[in-house]
Design a protein around this motif. Sequence first.
Motif, short mmCIF file in Angstrom:
data_model
loop_
_atom_site.label_atom_id
_atom_site.label_comp_id
_atom_site.label_asym_id
_atom_site.label_seq_id
_atom_site.Cartn_x
_atom_site.Cartn_y
_atom_site.Cartn_z
N PRO A 59 110.80 8.68 -4.58
CA PRO A 59 109.77 9.26 -3.71
C PRO A 59 108.49 8.43 -3.76
CG PRO A 59 110.01 10.53 -5.73
CD PRO A 59 111.12 9.54 -5.73
N ALA A 60 107.81 8.33 -2.64
CA ALA A 60 106.57 7.57 -2.58
C ALA A 60 105.48 8.26 -3.39
CB ALA A 60 106.14 7.42 -1.13
N ALA A 61 104.65 7.48 -4.04
CA ALA A 61 103.53 8.04 -4.80
C ALA A 61 102.58 8.75 -3.85
CB ALA A 61 102.80 6.93 -5.54
N PRO A 62 102.06 9.92 -4.24
CA PRO A 62 101.16 10.65 -3.34
C PRO A 62 99.90 9.85 -3.05
CG PRO A 62 101.16 11.61 -5.55
CD PRO A 62 102.28 10.63 -5.52
N VAL A 63 99.47 9.92 -1.82
CA VAL A 63 98.27 9.21 -1.37
C VAL A 63 97.34 10.22 -0.72
CG1 VAL A 63 97.34 7.41 0.11
CG2 VAL A 63 99.53 7.06 -1.04
N ALA A 64 96.08 10.18 -1.08
CA ALA A 64 95.10 11.12 -0.52
C ALA A 64 94.69 10.68 0.88
CB ALA A 64 93.88 11.20 -1.41
N ASN A 65 94.49 11.66 1.75
CA ASN A 65 93.97 11.38 3.09
C ASN A 65 92.47 11.16 3.02
OD1 ASN A 65 92.60 12.65 5.66
ND2 ASN A 65 94.60 11.93 6.31
N LYS A 66 91.98 10.10 3.68
CA LYS A 66 90.56 9.77 3.59
C LYS A 66 89.68 10.88 4.16
CE LYS A 66 91.00 4.74 3.46
NZ LYS A 66 90.63 3.46 4.11
N GLY A 67 90.17 11.57 5.18
CA GLY A 67 89.39 12.67 5.74
C GLY A 67 89.21 13.81 4.76
N ASP A 68 90.27 14.16 4.03
CA ASP A 68 90.17 15.20 3.02
C ASP A 68 89.21 14.78 1.90
OD1 ASP A 68 92.03 16.79 4.37
OD2 ASP A 68 93.72 15.92 3.29
N VAL A 69 89.33 13.53 1.47
CA VAL A 69 88.46 13.03 0.40
C VAL A 69 87.00 13.08 0.84
CG1 VAL A 69 87.84 11.00 -0.97
CG2 VAL A 69 90.25 11.58 -0.62
N ALA A 70 86.75 12.65 2.08
CA ALA A 70 85.37 12.65 2.58
C ALA A 70 84.80 14.06 2.64
CB ALA A 70 85.32 12.00 3.97
N TRP A 71 85.61 15.01 3.11
CA TRP A 71 85.13 16.38 3.25
C TRP A 71 84.82 17.01 1.89
CZ3 TRP A 71 82.36 19.99 4.60
CH2 TRP A 71 82.63 21.34 4.34
N ILE A 72 85.72 16.87 0.92
CA ILE A 72 85.49 17.50 -0.38
C ILE A 72 84.34 16.81 -1.12
CG2 ILE A 72 86.55 18.21 -2.57
CD1 ILE A 72 87.55 19.63 -0.03
N THR A 73 84.14 15.53 -0.88
CA THR A 73 82.97 14.85 -1.45
C THR A 73 81.68 15.45 -0.90
OG1 THR A 73 84.23 12.79 -1.67
CG2 THR A 73 81.83 12.63 -1.77
N VAL A 74 81.62 15.65 0.41
CA VAL A 74 80.45 16.26 1.04
C VAL A 74 80.28 17.70 0.57
CG1 VAL A 74 79.46 17.02 3.24
CG2 VAL A 74 80.49 14.76 3.06
N ALA A 75 81.39 18.45 0.47
CA ALA A 75 81.32 19.84 0.01
C ALA A 75 80.76 19.92 -1.41
CB ALA A 75 82.71 20.48 0.06
N THR A 76 81.13 18.98 -2.25
CA THR A 76 80.61 18.94 -3.62
C THR A 76 79.09 18.74 -3.61
OG1 THR A 76 82.71 18.02 -4.41
CG2 THR A 76 80.79 17.78 -5.85
N LEU A 77 78.62 17.85 -2.77
CA LEU A 77 77.18 17.62 -2.66
C LEU A 77 76.47 18.87 -2.14
CD1 LEU A 77 77.16 14.02 -1.13
CD2 LEU A 77 76.61 14.67 -3.47
N LEU A 78 77.09 19.58 -1.22
CA LEU A 78 76.48 20.79 -0.67
C LEU A 78 76.32 21.86 -1.74
CD1 LEU A 78 78.28 21.01 2.80
CD2 LEU A 78 75.84 20.62 2.41
N VAL A 79 77.29 21.98 -2.63
CA VAL A 79 77.18 22.99 -3.70
C VAL A 79 76.09 22.60 -4.70
CG1 VAL A 79 78.41 24.31 -5.45
CG2 VAL A 79 79.61 23.59 -3.39
N ILE A 80 75.95 21.31 -4.96
CA ILE A 80 74.83 20.87 -5.81
C ILE A 80 73.50 21.27 -5.16
CG2 ILE A 80 73.64 18.88 -6.80
CD1 ILE A 80 76.38 17.49 -6.94
N MET A 81 73.40 21.08 -3.85
CA MET A 81 72.18 21.45 -3.14
C MET A 81 71.94 22.95 -3.21
SD MET A 81 71.12 20.79 0.83
CE MET A 81 72.07 22.20 1.41
N MET A 82 73.01 23.75 -3.21
CA MET A 82 72.86 25.20 -3.37
C MET A 82 72.12 25.55 -4.65
SD MET A 82 76.63 26.65 -2.47
CE MET A 82 76.23 28.29 -3.10
N THR A 83 72.42 24.81 -5.69
CA THR A 83 71.89 25.14 -7.02
C THR A 83 70.52 24.54 -7.23
OG1 THR A 83 74.19 24.95 -7.74
CG2 THR A 83 72.52 25.22 -9.45
N VAL A 84 70.47 23.21 -7.14
CA VAL A 84 69.22 22.48 -7.28
C VAL A 84 69.03 21.69 -5.99
CG1 VAL A 84 67.91 20.87 -8.69
CG2 VAL A 84 69.76 22.21 -9.74
#
Length: 503
Positions: A59-84
Amino acid sequence: MKKLFATLALGLAVLGFSGAVWAQAASAPEAAASVAAVAEAASAAAPAAAEAASEAAAPAAPVANKGDVAWITVATLLVIMMTVPGLALFYGGLVRSKNMLSVLMQVMVTFSLIVVLWFIYGYSLAFTEGNSFVGGFDRLFMKGLFDPATGAFAMGATFSKGVYIPELLFAAFQATFAGITCCLIVGAFAERIKFSAVLMFMVLWFTFSYAPIAHMVWFWMGPDAYASAEVVDGLNAKAGLIWQWGALDFAGGTVVHINAAVAGLVGAYMIGKRVGYGKEAFTPHSLTLTMVGASLLWVGWFGFNAGSALEASNSAVLAFANTFTATAGAVLAWCIGEALMKGKASMLGAASGAVAGLVAITPAAGNVGLMGAIVIGFVAGFACLWGVNGLKKMLGADDSLDVFGVHGVGGIVGALLTGVFNTQALGGPGLVTDWVTATVGSNGIGAQVWIQLKGVLLTIVWSGIVSVIAYKIVDLVIGLRVPEDEEREGLDITSHGETAYHN
């Protein structure tokens, strides 16, 4: 003469035969060399062919979709902004000016402390296989998430078969959840606790309450593990206890809000009331900053809720839309209720209503339909208004910034109504009833609400017991409360040697 011709003919025949034999003998080495070359080529090609066949079969090694990676990266930044700065400004505006910096410090430093602890051991305790209550140490110090020798990243499962994101990104996203949960507690005992006591309590509570509850609610083996019906029972047994029950918590109604609210309420009781509570006015010093903080919370919460889909997917879109509408509904409900009770709607009420709606939709975000979200928002607006008025008086605790009234009541309302509006009969998306085939269906409303209630009750009891023990340990070791004269002067000067404002 005849004998002569016969002899010549025989001689020619012998010569011809001999020539043929010699010709064959002379060509034999060349032919042998040709065969050997073919054999050698075939021998050389065999490993390559076998390797190619092996690669085709593996089986091929799993590869992340760049769109998913971009979105969760932005979501992580948004939660940091929620706090500080979001939560810090929301809380800071609600206290008296002499305690403004103390609250900002408690939020910012607590968040930083928990992020460090998360990457050392918290992630491993929450999101690795252990038992039904807590994980193990497989990811201690983030072991195995990144291989510096090859540059390879471990992949983490999402909620769709064959869809992955880097596990390190998932760990970072979840670090922000752990951080903001601990920061929420700060609002319950604001204006009277030692700074060192805050930090010591957070270490204990994070370790023994947040990480186990996160494991119980959110840890499972991932969709791709469910390859056949024969493995289902074994995989389910490895999941967290509340996940095994089938409770739905999209982004943290139990893990974040109820968990933190109970810890805050226990702290309000054990630390005691502020000096002058009930006799003096404790007016928020800057509703402007509170409104700014609430607005940053609302914007950042889209990362909190929609990001919890772990993909740039339809589920994320649903969570996004529900976060939008439920919050708006709660603002309206709080203002209506306040106008009916007091004759006027206030800015503080509108900001509090927004937070109430955000809290209530958190467990439901991707688990209910659009109209269900609006109903949840309206119910939460009215329920939390009662929570900071009627319920607060009943409980008799000085919960400084109404952590339990908003996050506790809102979290419970959202968790229970998730069980109501998840059903497809009421426009909800339903739930996965069979992870092997990814079949979606619905449970009966009564059955699902009962499952949700069990998750809520376990969270309340677990957090309550851990909190009592943690506060007691801190009180015995360093003491919980500042001296009365320091409290009267204000924690900005006495605890940090600074003031927020200079006249």
